[in-house]
Scaffold this motif. Structure first.
Motif, PDB file in Angstrom:
ATOM      1  N   THR A  33      43.063 -19.344  20.588  1.00  0.00           N
ATOM      2  CA  THR A  33      43.129 -18.852  19.217  1.00  0.00           C
ATOM      3  C   THR A  33      44.325 -19.473  18.501  1.00  0.00           C
ATOM      4  N   THR A  36      46.300 -20.434  11.002  1.00  0.00           N
ATOM      5  CA  THR A  36      46.161 -21.565  10.092  1.00  0.00           C
ATOM      6  C   THR A  36      47.381 -22.468  10.182  1.00  0.00           C
ATOM      7  N   LEU A  55      37.516 -24.776   7.732  1.00  0.00           N
ATOM      8  CA  LEU A  55      37.479 -23.508   8.462  1.00  0.00           C
ATOM      9  C   LEU A  55      36.391 -22.597   7.901  1.00  0.00           C
ATOM     10  N   GLU A  59      33.122 -21.281   9.889  1.00  0.00           N
ATOM     11  CA  GLU A  59      32.874 -19.839   9.969  1.00  0.00           C
ATOM     12  C   GLU A  59      31.480 -19.506   9.425  1.00  0.00           C
ATOM     13  N   ILE A  64      33.013 -20.590  14.426  1.00  0.00           N
ATOM     14  CA  ILE A  64      34.311 -19.962  14.688  1.00  0.00           C
ATOM     15  C   ILE A  64      34.319 -18.540  14.132  1.00  0.00           C
ATOM     16  N   ASN A  65      35.212 -17.730  14.671  1.00  0.00           N
ATOM     17  CA  ASN A  65      35.456 -16.381  14.167  1.00  0.00           C
ATOM     18  C   ASN A  65      36.788 -16.372  13.443  1.00  0.00           C
ATOM     19  N   ARG A  66      36.822 -15.701  12.319  1.00  0.00           N
ATOM     20  CA  ARG A  66      38.057 -15.483  11.557  1.00  0.00           C
ATOM     21  C   ARG A  66      38.468 -14.050  11.806  1.00  0.00           C
ATOM     22  N   TYR A  78      42.019 -17.852  14.073  1.00  0.00           N
ATOM     23  CA  TYR A  78      40.698 -18.441  14.265  1.00  0.00           C
ATOM     24  C   TYR A  78      40.476 -18.689  15.745  1.00  0.00           C
TER      25      TYR A  78
END
Length: 120
Positions: A33, A36, A55, A59, A64-66, A78
């Protein structure tokens, strides 16, 4: 939404991870993880605007997961989603090929920026 037509399946892959920065972002996220600011430090030539755009696209595609933490100051991280982790073998192959290419063309290994930053 109309169904998209591809001439060859690699077009679908490149639509999601193609471009100059997406694979780089994903390779960094395979190491864990990142915030930014971590990604920006690891990729000094990317603009903040481009990083944010890439990003968001990753997403939106579910790669990807935010993760937003409800705190002051705000904290956002992220990580690869479960679906994004299915790209691991592709990313590993791209990295391996790139390392071999650098050795073939330049005759030596290169310093990994991420390793040098993370080991500080």
């Amino acid at each position: 939404m109309s169904k998209k037509k591809y001439n060859i399946s690699v077009e679908a892959t490149l639509e999601v991870i193609g471009g100059k920065w997406k694979c780089v972002i994903l390779c960094h996220l395979t190491h864990g993880t990142k915030r930014t600011s971590d990604l920006k430090r690891l990729m000094p030539n990317i603009t903040q605007k481009m990083l944010t755009q890439q990003l968001r696209e990753l997403e939106d595609d579910g790669i990807i997961n935010r993760i937003v933490y409800n705190q002051v100051p705000p904290k956002v991280e992220y990580q690869l989603s479960e679906y994004g982790q299915s790209l691991q073998s592709i990313l590993d192959s791209l990295c391996s090929w790139g390392e071999n290419h650098i050795v073939k063309v330049y005759g030596n290994k290169f310093d990994m920026l991420e390793e040098s930053i993370l080991n500080k």
